[in-house]
Design a protein around this motif. Structure first.
Motif, PDB file in Angstrom:
ATOM      1  N   ARG A   1       4.710 -35.717 -30.139  1.00 11.77           N
ATOM      2  CA  ARG A   1       5.065 -36.679 -29.100  1.00 11.77           C
ATOM      3  C   ARG A   1       4.791 -38.087 -29.595  1.00 11.77           C
ATOM      4  O   ARG A   1       3.728 -38.372 -30.156  1.00 11.77           O
ATOM      5  CB  ARG A   1       4.265 -36.428 -27.821  1.00 11.77           C
ATOM      6  CG  ARG A   1       4.560 -35.115 -27.131  1.00 11.77           C
ATOM      7  CD  ARG A   1       3.876 -35.028 -25.783  1.00 11.77           C
ATOM      8  NE  ARG A   1       4.388 -36.023 -24.854  1.00 11.77           N
ATOM      9  CZ  ARG A   1       4.792 -35.758 -23.609  1.00 11.77           C
ATOM     10  NH1 ARG A   1       4.739 -34.518 -23.148  1.00 11.77           N
ATOM     11  NH2 ARG A   1       5.236 -36.715 -22.839  1.00 11.77           N
ATOM     12  N   GLY A   2       5.745 -38.976 -29.338  1.00 13.41           N
ATOM     13  CA  GLY A   2       5.556 -40.357 -29.752  1.00 13.41           C
ATOM     14  C   GLY A   2       4.938 -41.225 -28.682  1.00 13.41           C
ATOM     15  O   GLY A   2       4.798 -42.430 -28.880  1.00 13.41           O
ATOM     16  N   ASP A   3       4.548 -40.616 -27.548  1.00 13.88           N
ATOM     17  CA  ASP A   3       4.063 -41.409 -26.413  1.00 13.88           C
ATOM     18  C   ASP A   3       2.612 -41.100 -26.073  1.00 13.88           C
ATOM     19  O   ASP A   3       2.185 -41.281 -24.933  1.00 13.88           O
ATOM     20  CB  ASP A   3       4.937 -41.145 -25.188  1.00 13.88           C
ATOM     21  CG  ASP A   3       4.962 -39.667 -24.780  1.00 13.88           C
ATOM     22  OD1 ASP A   3       4.443 -38.824 -25.545  1.00 13.88           O
ATOM     23  OD2 ASP A   3       5.495 -39.358 -23.696  1.00 13.88           O
ATOM     24  N   VAL A   4       1.824 -40.632 -27.052  1.00  9.43           N
ATOM     25  CA  VAL A   4       0.438 -40.274 -26.762  1.00  9.43           C
ATOM     26  C   VAL A   4      -0.520 -41.326 -27.300  1.00  9.43           C
ATOM     27  O   VAL A   4      -0.190 -42.092 -28.209  1.00  9.43           O
ATOM     28  CB  VAL A   4       0.087 -38.888 -27.360  1.00  9.43           C
ATOM     29  CG1 VAL A   4       0.928 -37.807 -26.712  1.00  9.43           C
ATOM     30  CG2 VAL A   4       0.289 -38.867 -28.872  1.00  9.43           C
ATOM     31  N   ASP A   5      -1.717 -41.365 -26.750  1.00  4.23           N
ATOM     32  CA  ASP A   5      -2.735 -42.333 -27.127  1.00  4.23           C
ATOM     33  C   ASP A   5      -3.544 -41.782 -28.291  1.00  4.23           C
ATOM     34  O   ASP A   5      -4.250 -40.792 -28.159  1.00  4.23           O
ATOM     35  CB  ASP A   5      -3.659 -42.605 -25.937  1.00  4.23           C
ATOM     36  CG  ASP A   5      -4.736 -43.631 -26.273  1.00  4.23           C
ATOM     37  OD1 ASP A   5      -4.660 -44.247 -27.359  1.00  4.23           O
ATOM     38  OD2 ASP A   5      -5.650 -43.803 -25.442  1.00  4.23           O
ATOM     39  N   LEU A   6      -3.438 -42.442 -29.444  1.00 11.19           N
ATOM     40  CA  LEU A   6      -4.164 -41.991 -30.624  1.00 11.19           C
ATOM     41  C   LEU A   6      -5.213 -43.019 -31.062  1.00 11.19           C
ATOM     42  O   LEU A   6      -5.408 -43.263 -32.243  1.00 11.19           O
ATOM     43  CB  LEU A   6      -3.179 -41.712 -31.765  1.00 11.19           C
ATOM     44  CG  LEU A   6      -2.412 -40.385 -31.633  1.00 11.19           C
ATOM     45  CD1 LEU A   6      -1.333 -40.286 -32.692  1.00 11.19           C
ATOM     46  CD2 LEU A   6      -3.362 -39.203 -31.737  1.00 11.19           C
ATOM     47  N   ALA A   7      -5.883 -43.577 -30.074  1.00 14.82           N
ATOM     48  CA  ALA A   7      -6.922 -44.567 -30.374  1.00 14.82           C
ATOM     49  C   ALA A   7      -8.041 -43.958 -31.210  1.00 14.82           C
ATOM     50  O   ALA A   7      -8.723 -44.656 -31.965  1.00 14.82           O
ATOM     51  CB  ALA A   7      -7.484 -45.135 -29.072  1.00 14.82           C
ATOM     52  N   ALA A   8      -8.229 -42.638 -31.075  1.00 13.97           N
ATOM     53  CA  ALA A   8      -9.312 -41.976 -31.798  1.00 13.97           C
ATOM     54  C   ALA A   8      -8.914 -41.552 -33.207  1.00 13.97           C
ATOM     55  O   ALA A   8      -9.701 -40.940 -33.918  1.00 13.97           O
ATOM     56  CB  ALA A   8      -9.775 -40.742 -31.012  1.00 13.97           C
ATOM     57  N   ALA A   9      -7.696 -41.866 -33.634  1.00 11.54           N
ATOM     58  CA  ALA A   9      -7.228 -41.457 -34.958  1.00 11.54           C
ATOM     59  C   ALA A   9      -8.107 -42.053 -36.051  1.00 11.54           C
ATOM     60  O   ALA A   9      -8.516 -43.215 -35.983  1.00 11.54           O
ATOM     61  CB  ALA A   9      -5.782 -41.897 -35.149  1.00 11.54           C
ATOM     62  N   ASN A  10      -8.390 -41.255 -37.091  1.00 19.29           N
ATOM     63  CA  ASN A  10      -9.207 -41.755 -38.192  1.00 19.29           C
ATOM     64  C   ASN A  10      -8.341 -42.475 -39.224  1.00 19.29           C
ATOM     65  O   ASN A  10      -7.137 -42.622 -39.067  1.00 19.29           O
ATOM     66  CB  ASN A  10     -10.024 -40.625 -38.830  1.00 19.29           C
ATOM     67  CG  ASN A  10      -9.160 -39.590 -39.535  1.00 19.29           C
ATOM     68  OD1 ASN A  10      -8.013 -39.832 -39.907  1.00 19.29           O
ATOM     69  ND2 ASN A  10      -9.721 -38.408 -39.741  1.00 19.29           N
ATOM     70  N   ASP A  11      -8.966 -42.914 -40.302  1.00 19.44           N
ATOM     71  CA  ASP A  11      -8.293 -43.725 -41.310  1.00 19.44           C
ATOM     72  C   ASP A  11      -7.078 -43.007 -41.900  1.00 19.44           C
ATOM     73  O   ASP A  11      -6.017 -43.614 -42.079  1.00 19.44           O
ATOM     74  CB  ASP A  11      -9.297 -44.075 -42.422  1.00 19.44           C
ATOM     75  CG  ASP A  11      -8.689 -44.922 -43.519  1.00 19.44           C
ATOM     76  OD1 ASP A  11      -8.338 -46.073 -43.237  1.00 19.44           O
ATOM     77  OD2 ASP A  11      -8.562 -44.428 -44.657  1.00 19.44           O
ATOM     78  N   CYS A  12      -7.218 -41.731 -42.176  1.00 19.39           N
ATOM     79  CA  CYS A  12      -6.129 -40.996 -42.809  1.00 19.39           C
ATOM     80  C   CYS A  12      -4.985 -40.748 -41.831  1.00 19.39           C
ATOM     81  O   CYS A  12      -3.806 -40.856 -42.198  1.00 19.39           O
ATOM     82  CB  CYS A  12      -6.640 -39.675 -43.377  1.00 19.39           C
ATOM     83  SG  CYS A  12      -7.789 -39.897 -44.755  1.00 19.39           S
TER      84      CYS A  12
END
Length: 411
Positions: A341-352
């Motif tokens: 999904r392109g509409d999700v919140d990925l604020a928690a995504a890490n560097d990679c």
């Protein structure tokens, strides 16, 4: 094909004894490593929290090449599970053509999957004759080099920023008692690493010509000769890697016994379980630090046809849960993959993961090997590369000649 059609009547008679509404739904998959188990547990938890049903876990150890034949055998033999994992691509062609899989077109249209699943090629891979047969759950890409920062520090050399620097650092790693390149002995790992070399060092056009167009002339040409030279460097760097499973090879990087590993982004799940921090404890180089390219492979779930209407309803509920925005984030953060999904919140995504997302938005994307070639052809290439890695006397030129024959007859 007759065996598939003959199995249809048997499979539709199968189905668990269920209550009026609650269903125990068996879900088969090959996610058994630490990071994978943590990720699939997010699906199971969400399914049970959001529905009245029970997730019955059917994990099959040994990876996809071990699990797929078991899954296919059960479906064609009249003992279908409620849902089963396959990779995006052509692995279910015969099952779908035989009418053994349940279409999800109505649900997909109701929930607007075409508007939320990206890239569109993922849903295209689920579509046969206008019907959608699977739910994509993640975007996995093979084109990553995972590096132990401490291993290079102990070897007294900088952490590489690309493949050439990695190869150049190999002598220092060996002198420090490190394995330069960790790789498991299973053919799918070595064949996968070879595809990474083609796409990342040779570039997307070469990759498409060989795996997509099946161009034997290009496969035997000078650009591919450079790739086989790189594969020769890789096998020398991996000469002392004696593990079999991919996660064992990842663990060699996590424990700083190896300098690096070519592996898909599912390796990130293992780093996370081990408490490693991206950018601090380990470095990730998409496209081997050469071409900013990622393949759009990954995992999808298919739903075999069953006669029991309650099971059929539960199957659609599971498909819907798997694309729920919150579930997509929870699952993919632990899996190391990118949500579909392109509409999700990925604020928690890490560097990679952020590097992967940036390439997904602005970089170059190529189809996965499974989307371009039949599984039989890919297995032949995997077996060839496994033999090449385990046979020092086989020259790169000899391996390339055999590769040309496989590509020329591939479908």
């Amino acid at each position: 094909m007759n065996t598939f059609k003959a199995a249809l009547a048997a499979s539709t008679m199968m189905g668990a004894v269920t209550a009026a509404s609650a269903v125990e739904l068996e879900v088969t998959h090959w996610w058994t490593s630490g990071g994978e188990a943590a990720a699939v547990a997010e699906f199971a938890k969400a399914f049970e929290e959001k529905t009245d049903h029970t997730w019955v876990d059917g994990a099959i150890a040994g990876g996809g090449n071990t699990a797929r034949p078991v899954m296919i055998s059960r479906i064609t033999g009249g003992d279908p599970m409620g849902a089963t994992q396959f990779n995006h691509g052509r692995q279910t062609e015969e099952l779908v053509e035989a009418g053994l899989m349940r279409p999800l077109t109505g649900l997909a249209e109701e929930e607007g999957w075409k508007d939320i699943v990206r890239p569109a090629s993922l849903l295209d891979s689920c579509t046969v004759d206008g019907e959608i047969y699977c739910v994509p759950v993640n975007i996995h890409s093979w084109e990553w080099l995972w590096l132990s920062n401490k291993a290079f520090e102990e070897a007294g050399v900088p952490v590489p920023s690309n493949w050439d620097e990695f190869v150049a650092a190999a002598p220092a790693l060996e002198e420090a008692g490190k394995i330069p390149l960790a790789i498991g002995g299973q053919p799918w790992q070595i064949g996968g690493a070879f595809r990474v070399l083609v796409a990342s060092l040779g570039g997307p056009e070469l990759y498409q010509q060989v795996y997509g167009d099946k161009n034997a002339e290009v496969a035997g040409g000078p650009e591919m000769a450079k790739i086989f030279k790189a594969a020769d460097d890789a096998r020398k760097m991996a000469a002392k890697s004696t593990v079999q499973d991919w996660n064992q090879a990842t663990n060699l990087v996590i424990t700083d016994e190896a300098g690096g590993q070519i592996m898909g982004d599912w390796a990130q799940g293992e780093f996370q379980v081990a408490g490693e921090t991206a950018g601090e404890d380990y470095t990730c180089l998409p496209g081997l630090g050469v071409h900013q390219v990622l393949s759009t492979g990954g995992d999808a779930f298919y739903f075999p046809k069953v006669e029991d209407e309650e099971i059929a309803k539960a199957q659609e509920e599971l498909a819907s849960v798997m694309l729920d925005p919150e579930v997509q984030v929870a699952f993919n953060l632990k899996k190391g993959s990118v949500p579909v999904r392109g509409d999700v919140d990925l604020a928690a995504a890490n560097d990679c993961m952020k590097k992967g997302l940036a390439i997904l938005e602005n970089g170059t994307l190529v189809p996965s090997g499974e989307q371009l070639m039949s599984q039989d052809a890919l297995n032949q290439i995997n077996d060839l590369m496994a033999q090449f890695f385990s046979t020092p006397s086989m020259t790169a030129e000899d391996a390339q000649k055999r590769f040309v024959d496989i590509v020329g007859s591939a479908t």
